[in-house]
Design a protein around this motif. Structure first.
Motif, PDB file in Angstrom:
ATOM      1  N   ASN A 147      37.171  30.082 -45.778  1.00  0.00           N
ATOM      2  CA  ASN A 147      36.290  30.677 -44.788  1.00  0.00           C
ATOM      3  C   ASN A 147      35.444  29.651 -44.033  1.00  0.00           C
ATOM      4  O   ASN A 147      34.581  29.001 -44.588  1.00  0.00           O
ATOM      5  CB  ASN A 147      35.336  31.656 -45.474  1.00  0.00           C
ATOM      6  CG  ASN A 147      36.114  32.798 -46.094  1.00  0.00           C
ATOM      7  OD1 ASN A 147      37.010  33.326 -45.472  1.00  0.00           O
ATOM      8  ND2 ASN A 147      35.767  33.174 -47.318  1.00  0.00           N
ATOM      9  N   ALA A 148      35.701  29.530 -42.729  1.00  0.00           N
ATOM     10  CA  ALA A 148      34.889  28.655 -41.896  1.00  0.00           C
ATOM     11  C   ALA A 148      33.503  29.250 -41.751  1.00  0.00           C
ATOM     12  O   ALA A 148      33.293  30.432 -41.924  1.00  0.00           O
ATOM     13  CB  ALA A 148      35.533  28.498 -40.522  1.00  0.00           C
ATOM     14  N   THR A 149      32.547  28.396 -41.408  1.00  0.00           N
ATOM     15  CA  THR A 149      31.202  28.875 -41.173  1.00  0.00           C
ATOM     16  C   THR A 149      31.200  29.608 -39.846  1.00  0.00           C
ATOM     17  O   THR A 149      31.111  28.991 -38.797  1.00  0.00           O
ATOM     18  CB  THR A 149      30.211  27.694 -41.115  1.00  0.00           C
ATOM     19  OG1 THR A 149      30.364  26.937 -42.279  1.00  0.00           O
ATOM     20  CG2 THR A 149      28.797  28.158 -40.970  1.00  0.00           C
ATOM     21  N   THR A 150      31.351  30.889 -39.866  1.00  0.00           N
ATOM     22  CA  THR A 150      31.473  31.644 -38.631  1.00  0.00           C
ATOM     23  C   THR A 150      30.240  32.476 -38.386  1.00  0.00           C
ATOM     24  O   THR A 150      29.861  33.307 -39.184  1.00  0.00           O
ATOM     25  CB  THR A 150      32.703  32.565 -38.680  1.00  0.00           C
ATOM     26  OG1 THR A 150      32.617  33.347 -39.851  1.00  0.00           O
ATOM     27  CG2 THR A 150      33.966  31.761 -38.681  1.00  0.00           C
ATOM     28  N   HIS A 199      29.634  30.781 -32.817  1.00  0.00           N
ATOM     29  CA  HIS A 199      30.961  30.187 -32.817  1.00  0.00           C
ATOM     30  C   HIS A 199      32.048  31.124 -32.289  1.00  0.00           C
ATOM     31  O   HIS A 199      33.024  30.669 -31.729  1.00  0.00           O
ATOM     32  CB  HIS A 199      31.341  29.775 -34.239  1.00  0.00           C
ATOM     33  CG  HIS A 199      30.388  28.800 -34.842  1.00  0.00           C
ATOM     34  ND1 HIS A 199      29.834  27.776 -34.119  1.00  0.00           N
ATOM     35  CD2 HIS A 199      29.875  28.716 -36.095  1.00  0.00           C
ATOM     36  CE1 HIS A 199      29.027  27.073 -34.918  1.00  0.00           C
ATOM     37  NE2 HIS A 199      29.025  27.629 -36.102  1.00  0.00           N
ATOM     38  N   ASP A 223      34.006  25.257 -30.563  1.00  0.00           N
ATOM     39  CA  ASP A 223      33.628  26.019 -31.755  1.00  0.00           C
ATOM     40  C   ASP A 223      34.678  27.076 -32.081  1.00  0.00           C
ATOM     41  O   ASP A 223      35.021  27.286 -33.251  1.00  0.00           O
ATOM     42  CB  ASP A 223      32.270  26.700 -31.542  1.00  0.00           C
ATOM     43  CG  ASP A 223      31.113  25.847 -32.042  1.00  0.00           C
ATOM     44  OD1 ASP A 223      31.252  25.239 -33.112  1.00  0.00           O
ATOM     45  OD2 ASP A 223      30.095  25.782 -31.353  1.00  0.00           O
ATOM     46  N   ASP A 266      37.032  27.533 -35.481  1.00  0.00           N
ATOM     47  CA  ASP A 266      37.136  28.803 -36.207  1.00  0.00           C
ATOM     48  C   ASP A 266      38.590  29.208 -36.409  1.00  0.00           C
ATOM     49  O   ASP A 266      38.981  29.648 -37.493  1.00  0.00           O
ATOM     50  CB  ASP A 266      36.409  29.911 -35.440  1.00  0.00           C
ATOM     51  CG  ASP A 266      34.902  29.738 -35.447  1.00  0.00           C
ATOM     52  OD1 ASP A 266      34.398  29.014 -36.328  1.00  0.00           O
ATOM     53  OD2 ASP A 266      34.232  30.321 -34.577  1.00  0.00           O
ATOM     54  N   CYS A 297      40.348  27.024 -39.055  1.00  0.00           N
ATOM     55  CA  CYS A 297      39.872  27.176 -40.428  1.00  0.00           C
ATOM     56  C   CYS A 297      39.964  28.601 -40.955  1.00  0.00           C
ATOM     57  O   CYS A 297      39.704  28.830 -42.144  1.00  0.00           O
ATOM     58  CB  CYS A 297      38.423  26.707 -40.516  1.00  0.00           C
ATOM     59  SG  CYS A 297      38.183  24.949 -40.155  1.00  0.00           S
ATOM     60  N   ARG A 331      30.847  20.524 -36.810  1.00  0.00           N
ATOM     61  CA  ARG A 331      31.734  21.351 -37.617  1.00  0.00           C
ATOM     62  C   ARG A 331      32.530  20.556 -38.650  1.00  0.00           C
ATOM     63  O   ARG A 331      33.434  21.104 -39.299  1.00  0.00           O
ATOM     64  CB  ARG A 331      32.709  22.120 -36.710  1.00  0.00           C
ATOM     65  CG  ARG A 331      32.043  22.998 -35.650  1.00  0.00           C
ATOM     66  CD  ARG A 331      31.196  24.117 -36.244  1.00  0.00           C
ATOM     67  NE  ARG A 331      31.940  25.004 -37.115  1.00  0.00           N
ATOM     68  CZ  ARG A 331      32.668  26.040 -36.687  1.00  0.00           C
ATOM     69  NH1 ARG A 331      32.757  26.296 -35.396  1.00  0.00           N
ATOM     70  NH2 ARG A 331      33.305  26.811 -37.554  1.00  0.00           N
ATOM     71  N   ASP A 377      33.197  22.155 -42.001  1.00  0.00           N
ATOM     72  CA  ASP A 377      34.272  23.138 -42.031  1.00  0.00           C
ATOM     73  C   ASP A 377      35.639  22.464 -41.960  1.00  0.00           C
ATOM     74  O   ASP A 377      36.573  22.836 -42.674  1.00  0.00           O
ATOM     75  CB  ASP A 377      34.142  24.119 -40.857  1.00  0.00           C
ATOM     76  CG  ASP A 377      32.867  24.936 -40.918  1.00  0.00           C
ATOM     77  OD1 ASP A 377      32.537  25.410 -42.022  1.00  0.00           O
ATOM     78  OD2 ASP A 377      32.198  25.092 -39.888  1.00  0.00           O
ATOM     79  N   ALA A 403      37.588  20.921 -45.056  1.00  0.00           N
ATOM     80  CA  ALA A 403      38.246  21.827 -46.004  1.00  0.00           C
ATOM     81  C   ALA A 403      39.755  21.824 -45.805  1.00  0.00           C
ATOM     82  O   ALA A 403      40.516  22.120 -46.736  1.00  0.00           O
ATOM     83  CB  ALA A 403      37.697  23.243 -45.838  1.00  0.00           C
TER      84      ALA A 403
END
Length: 478
Positions: free
Chosen positions: A2-5, A10, A65, A69, A72, A173, A176, A179
């Motif tokens: 899970n990306a930082t969304t 983003h 961004d 997303d 990721c 990012r 993210d 990962a």
């Protein structure tokens, strides 16, 4: 993964006025982003709309961004992540000759953009012209010339600002993106996300400590083979056939990235790269040797230089070995990027670069002027040194200088029709006419050499070879 969304930050592609940011075709951007992960045409079209320095690059910071997303997201197939990552690479390093051999200083970059945005455009252009004329080396010359070309466009200062904003958006990012270095699905098989994200991370040196730590933690690069844990066997036939199991071996692209971000004081990384250099895998040995040169510069162990030269003498040659670990971005081939980057080692890598150079001058037409300028700088000094035609008429060139001059003299007639190439010769007061040049350097003008057909870099498996973006994306790590 899970990306930082954060939808407000983003994932709000629908709330952006893309038509205002992209003068032609902006209304297509939301649909292209939605199809990007699965559609090669969407990738190529989106690149053409927002690439640097096209007017639509104003949209790149907002698109960046969203691209992270997509790359990721858990619902993006591992074999599709290369598309958003490859576009991010182009957005961050569209003019890689600006970034090699030395990275840009982010603080100076911010100050420069702020100055350009707050100063009369014609005064900015005049200053860039002056800086280009006074440049101490070819990297700074091309950086200033590229900036001038942007400022000659309408909204040039805004495009320069968008380039910086895009870099900083992707830099933010990194937590993210790293990962994607982990897991069998990202590291195994074809079109590996771990490979593409390594290319991208290498051009984000302002978070170098985190990036280097994540790369070394994702594989056994810091351990010699006899110290590594036993490899896990595939748990199923399907897993074995898919190549999705992580073997623990570092990817050649990770070694490339370490060369651009690792700290010379990090002894563990230096020892790990030394193990790779001598481990018997030709591709990783070459990539690790180049990485050591980039990390240690003038203090490079001599063995690294020798192994690079020995790799160039194999059937793969420099071209094939750079293709395996270095990216193809901004219209520059992996071998051209490697040639530029080796400049970090200064005189230490002089002989090695002169060994690579003749093949590049002959075979890389799109980068011929760039490579020729760097070659002349290596043997004659900077273009600002102030050579005259009389200096050349009475010069007694050494062997290294003749290596460069003879490589130029043997070029076909088509090369001499390139104004950028002949202008590069003129900067060192060398003849712009083929016959006069050959006479100066003592090459007989017997028979016009034919332009040799040069094979295009290999296309990525499972991706159709097209013009435009695809001609630049593939060439490394295949």
């Amino acid at each position: 993964m899970n990306a930082t969304t954060d939808n407000d930050s983003h994932d709000g592609a629908e709330s952006v006025d893309w038509a205002a940011l992209v003068p032609e075709g902006g209304e297509r951007v939301p649909g292209l982003l939605a199809e990007l992960a699965r559609d090669d045409t969407a990738l190529s079209d989106l690149h053409d709309l927002i690439r640097f320095p096209a007017p639509g690059h104003l949209a790149a910071p907002r698109a960046a961004d969203r691209l992270v997303d997509i790359a990721c997201a858990d619902d993006t197939a591992a074999t599709d992540r290369w598309r958003p990552l490859s576009l991010l690479l182009e957005l961050v390093s569209g003019q890689p000759e600006d970034r090699l051999p030395q990275p840009r200083d982010l603080g100076q970059w911010r100050d420069e953009v702020a100055w350009a945005a707050s100063t009369d455009a014609e005064k900015v252009r005049e200053q860039y012209r002056a800086w280009a004329e006074e440049a101490a080396d070819e990297q700074h010359y091309h950086r200033m010339r590229n900036r001038l070309a942007v400022m000659e466009q309408p909204d040039g200062a805004a495009i320069l600002q968008a380039e910086l904003d895009t870099y900083e958006a992707v830099l933010a990012r990194v937590p993210d993106l790293v990962a994607l270095l982990k897991g069998g699905a990202n590291r195994g098989g074809m079109d590996r996300a771990g490979e593409w994200v390594s290319y991208l991370l290498a051009f984000l040196p302002d978070d170098s400590e985190r990036i280097a730590s994540e790369i070394t933690g994702a594989s056994h690069v810091l351990l010699a083979k006899d110290l590594r844990p036993a490899q896990q066997a595939p748990t199923s036939l399907r897993e074995a056939m898919s190549g999705g199991l992580d073997s623990g071996e570092p990817l050649p692209a990770e070694l490339f990235a370490l060369g651009l971000v690792a700290d010379p004081a990090d002894i563990d990384t230096t020892v790990g790269l030394t193990h790779q250099m001598a481990a018997g895998n030709l591709y990783n040995s070459f990539a690790a040797s180049v990485a050591l040169v980039l990390i240690h510069g003038e203090r490079t162990p001599r063995e690294a230089l020798r192994r690079i030269g020995r790799g160039g003498g194999t059937s793969m040659g420099y071209e094939g070995l750079f293709n395996e670990s270095w990216p193809h971005c901004g219209g520059r081939s992996p071998q051209v990027l490697g040639f530029l980057a080796l400049g970090r080692a200064g005189d230490r890598a002089r002989r090695l670069r002169l060994d690579i150079l003749p093949g590049l001058i002959k075979g890389e037409a799109d980068s011929r002027a760039l490579v020729t300028g760097v070659g002349l700088e290596i043997v004659l000094g900077p273009r600002t040194k102030g050579y005259s035609a009389e200096d050349h008429a009475h010069a007694e060139y050494d062997e290294a200088t003749l290596t460069v001059l003879w490589a130029i003299a043997e070029l076909p007639a088509s090369a001499w029709e390139d104004e950028e190439f002949t202008g590069t010769l003129a900067a060192w007061a060398l003849p712009e006419n083929a016959e006069e040049f050959r006479a100066l350097v003592g090459v007989e003008d017997e028979e016009e050499p034919e332009e040799e057909a040069v094979e295009a870099p290999p296309a990525a498996p499972q991706a159709p070879v097209q013009g435009g973006l695809f001609g630049r994306l593939f060439g490394g790590g295949r």
